[in-house]
Design a protein around this motif. Structure first.
Motif, short mmCIF file in Angstrom:
data_model
loop_
_atom_site.label_atom_id
_atom_site.label_comp_id
_atom_site.label_asym_id
_atom_site.label_seq_id
_atom_site.Cartn_x
_atom_site.Cartn_y
_atom_site.Cartn_z
N THR A 264 -30.02 -5.76 -36.23
CA THR A 264 -29.50 -4.97 -35.11
C THR A 264 -30.20 -5.37 -33.81
OG1 THR A 264 -29.06 -3.11 -36.60
CG2 THR A 264 -29.13 -2.64 -34.24
N LEU B 67 -23.78 2.60 -40.99
CA LEU B 67 -25.13 2.83 -41.47
C LEU B 67 -25.40 4.32 -41.72
CD1 LEU B 67 -28.04 1.89 -42.04
CD2 LEU B 67 -28.44 1.94 -39.55
N ILE C 115 -31.91 -4.58 -41.72
CA ILE C 115 -30.94 -3.94 -40.82
C ILE C 115 -31.55 -3.76 -39.43
CG2 ILE C 115 -29.74 -1.76 -40.37
CD1 ILE C 115 -29.34 -1.55 -43.43
N LEU D 241 -22.12 -2.40 -41.87
CA LEU D 241 -22.79 -3.25 -42.86
C LEU D 241 -21.75 -4.07 -43.60
CD1 LEU D 241 -25.28 -0.60 -44.31
CD2 LEU D 241 -25.66 -2.23 -42.45
N ASP D 242 -22.03 -5.38 -43.72
CA ASP D 242 -21.09 -6.25 -44.44
C ASP D 242 -21.39 -6.22 -45.94
OD1 ASP D 242 -23.31 -7.84 -44.85
OD2 ASP D 242 -22.68 -9.42 -43.46
N ASN E 83 -24.57 -10.81 -35.92
CA ASN E 83 -24.87 -9.38 -35.96
C ASN E 83 -24.02 -8.57 -34.98
OD1 ASN E 83 -28.06 -10.58 -36.47
ND2 ASN E 83 -27.07 -9.28 -37.99
N ARG F 71 -18.59 -2.57 -45.80
CA ARG F 71 -19.50 -1.58 -46.39
C ARG F 71 -19.67 -0.30 -45.56
NH1 ARG F 71 -22.62 -4.11 -50.52
NH2 ARG F 71 -23.46 -2.02 -50.94
N LEU G 59 -24.94 -6.19 -46.87
CA LEU G 59 -25.70 -5.16 -46.16
C LEU G 59 -26.40 -5.71 -44.91
CD1 LEU G 59 -27.28 -3.04 -49.05
CD2 LEU G 59 -25.30 -2.50 -47.64
N ASP G 60 -25.84 -6.80 -44.37
CA ASP G 60 -26.32 -7.29 -43.09
C ASP G 60 -25.65 -6.48 -41.98
OD1 ASP G 60 -27.97 -9.28 -44.13
OD2 ASP G 60 -26.29 -10.68 -44.34
N PRO G 61 -26.39 -6.15 -40.92
CA PRO G 61 -25.82 -5.27 -39.89
C PRO G 61 -24.96 -6.02 -38.88
CG PRO G 61 -28.08 -5.81 -39.32
CD PRO G 61 -27.81 -6.47 -40.65
N GLU H 139 -34.02 -3.82 -47.37
CA GLU H 139 -32.71 -3.67 -46.74
C GLU H 139 -32.84 -2.97 -45.38
OE1 GLU H 139 -30.08 -3.34 -50.88
OE2 GLU H 139 -30.99 -1.55 -49.95
#
Length: 674
Positions: A431, A406, A427, A458-459, A380, A403, A462-464, A423
């Motif tokens: 984080t 945020l 996130i 965001l990858d 992260n 992506r 959609l992981d932060p 989602e």
């Protein structure tokens, strides 16, 4: 030789030299740079014109001419622009004093810019520029001025000295007539009153007579003042009760009486001063050469370790990877520089940051910090791949996160995507885990100081990934923290850090709490909602009314688990409590978010702020906020859960009192940086 030692030794030599020179008996000089009047025109140049460069050129040429002749006029022409200028020292001034006086006038006259006209009268010289040919102008009914001293002759003795008026009249008439008939300059004394008259060399004989005639009549009206000056278009006239001018004839007579001993002393002192100046110059040159030699040696050692490091990126490769920093590849602009998407020769996509504060002086610290940060790896956290320090600017190379940030999913009008509850929860948790790793999962504890939605990337899933934890600033050996160089963003900064500079991990906790509320509510922290106020005010009021879920982003259309939502919002409120000691650590926050059985304490009242000064996001209101916030937060007491004048009661009625004590804290927008 250490640079600081060299510098201190140089200062000692300078002090000695200045003392010796001041003791010289022959160094008496008065360039008369007191300002008698500065007058600027009303017409201004267009902001996009080339007037300023032409003005600079005009002054440079004028300087050369004044150096040669003690006066000058010059005209510079360009397309649709003409600048006429005139400079003149008064006739009694020595050449060196003339140059000093002109330098002072040239320094002050640009205060008139961007006006197309300006004139300045010093007591030893005159300087003017204008957009028309004014050289033959002797009087100007609009801009001719009179300057009378406020001190009155004779008042000390109980009344105005009427005889003084006769002296002034006799002196002024005499010196004006002498100057008009004798080449444009005259200086004289009449029974303790001194006067000087000067016409500009571009004015004709008749023009000089007309100008001084008007000036003498005007300056007489200054009586009973001890001094008076007439500042006209073509001349200058002054009287005073003290001798302010030089008399070359007197100096010549006095000079002929100088004894041989005096001459010998003058020559000896001159020789001593010259020798000391030469020694100082040699010493300074040696110190500078030695310092540069050490810097070259240090830089060579750094470059050697850098070239052996796997963090090395050649500037030319990164320049080519970004298509020479093509604007179409720009990903964003931060406080430290702009970021571009680049593609390396092996096909790998990276993010390249051009640093705005790149200088050779900090290259050693810069490389060491990159070497340290590059070793930090977490799912992260955005990975720092390397840097380039040998090109014209320093560059940082990060992994590319496809992506975007945020904030583009939360606040923009045309959102890239409406994030669903799962989602958003993912996130928030990711984080929190990334920040917790910075605080305690690596070799050094790192405080980010700029946690906000635009620094969470965001990858593809959609992981932060927390970005811009950037370069750390190494503390002294007895300190336990490292801190990033980013100062933070107004509205996200904890009160104790904003006001007193108290920097701990709880500063990041506060910022994270604001971020949690933003993600859940879909609102910026500084946005204002009617009847509720700021985001933190809104959530707190709904919490006290047992209606927390009413604050959730309407875009979710009710598709969220109420219990989980309440836990998230309570966690956010715990993080933004006024007292740093009451906020949980990030490791505790992670447990609250991931452990369903973990008890979440009841939050205390956060530092509510007045929305009366919240603007629509203008930078001006944000900047004015800083000093106001510091003033208001002086009453903040970290040992309590709120502010000094706020009672411990958590009733909603206390909000109004709190607002009055800390008015302006959230009068910020996320674009204003401290």
């Amino acid at each position: 030789m250490h640079p600081s030692t060299s510098y201190s030794e140089s200062r000692k030599w300078v002090a000695v030299l200045i003392f010796v020179i001041r003791c010289l008996p022959f160094c008496r000089s008065d360039p008369r740079i007191s300002e008698a009047g500065l007058f600027c025109g009303d017409l201004r140049v267009s902001p996009n014109s080339s007037y300023i460069p032409l003005f600079v050129k005009e002054m440079e040429v004028l300087s050369q001419l004044v150096t040669a002749h003690d006066w000058a006029r010059y005209v510079v022409n360009s397309t649709n622009i003409s600048i006429f200028s005139l400079a003149q020292c008064y006739g009694d001034l020595s050449h060196n004093d003339c140059l000093q006086c002109y330098a002072a006038s040239r320094t002050r006259l640009p205060r008139c810019l961007p006006s197309v006209a300006g004139r300045i009268f010093l007591d030893g010289c005159f300087l003017r520029y204008d957009d028309y040919k004014f050289y033959n102008e002797s009087v100007d009914p609009v801009r001719d001025k009179l300057n009378c001293n406020s001190t009155i002759e004779g008042v000390d003795s109980g009344g105005v000295d009427l005889d003084f008026g006769k002296k002034v009249e006799e002196l002024v008439d005499g010196v004006a007539n002498s100057a008009a008939a004798g080449g444009g300059h005259a200086a004289a004394e009449v029974r303790g009153v001194f006067g000087l008259a000067e016409c500009w060399k571009t004015v004709s004989v008749d023009g000089c007579k007309t100008c001084l005639g008007k000036a003498s009549e005007e300056v007489k009206t200054c009586f009973p003042s001890k001094e008076g000056r007439a500042l006209n278009a073509g001349c200058y006239l002054r009287y005073s009760t003290h001798k302010f001018f030089s008399n070359p004839a007197d100096e010549k007579r006095h000079g002929s009486g100088v004894s041989r001993v005096g001459k010998s002393m003058a020559i000896a002192w001159s020789a001593i001063a010259f020798c000391m100046l030469s020694l100082f110059a040699c010493y300074a040159a040696y110190a500078r050469w030695n310092k540069r030699k050490q810097e070259r040696n240090n830089l060579g050692q750094i470059s050697f370790s850098y070239n052996k490091s796997n963090l090395q990126f050649k500037y030319e490769i990164l320049e080519k990877a970004t298509n020479y920093f093509d604007p179409s590849r720009k990903l964003g602009q931060g406080g430290a520089g702009s970021v571009y998407r680049g593609t390396l020769s092996n096909g790998k996509t990276v993010a390249v940051k051009r640093l705005l504060f790149s200088t050779r002086q900090w290259v050693d610290e810069f490389f060491n910090e990159v070497n340290l940060i590059s070793g930090i790896e977490h799912k992260n956290l955005v990975k720092l791949l390397g840097c380039s320090i040998e090109g014209p600017e320093s560059l940082l190379v990060y992994e590319f996160v496809p992506r975007g940030s945020l904030d583009q999913y939360l606040f923009t009008r045309n959102r890239i995507k409406i994030l669903n509850w799962k989602e958003r929860h993912n996130i928030i948790v990711g984080t929190a885990e990334g920040i917790a790793f910075l605080h305690g999962g690596c070799e050094f504890r790192i405080i980010h100081r700029d946690i906000k939605s635009s620094n969470v990337l965001l990858d593809e899933n959609l992981d932060p990934k927390v970005a811009d934890f950037g370069l750390v600033r190494c503390f002294a050996a007895d300190q336990t923290h490292l801190s990033t160089g980013i100062a933070g963003t107004l509205g996200y900064m904890a009160p104790e850090y904003l006001v007193k500079g108290q920097l701990t991990e709880k500063v990041d906790v506060y910022s994270f709490g604001v971020l949690v509320l933003e993600i859940v509510c879909g609102r910026k922290n500084n946005s204002v909602k009617e009847d509720f106020g700021s985001l933190i005010q809104t959530v707190w009021k709904l919490y006290k009314a047992h209606r927390l879920t009413d604050s959730v982003d309407p875009c979710l259309e009710g598709h969220f688990p109420a219990l989980e939502t309440s836990k998230l919002l309570k966690t956010g409120l715990l993080c933004v409590q006024a007292s740093a000691t009451l906020r949980p650590s990030m490791s505790e926050v992670v447990r609250m978010l991931t452990d369903e059985n973990h008890d979440i304490p009841e939050p205390n009242q956060p530092p509510f702020l007045s929305t009366s000064t919240v603007s629509s996001g203008s930078a001006r209101s944000s900047y004015s906020f800083t000093s106001n916030a510091v003033r208001k937060f002086e009453e903040f007491d970290p040992s309590t859960d709120s502010f000094g004048m706020l009672s411990s009661s958590e009733q909603l009625e206390s909000e109004e009192l709190t607002q009055k004590q800390v008015q302006g804290f959230h009068d910020s927008n996320t674009e204003a940086r401290s």
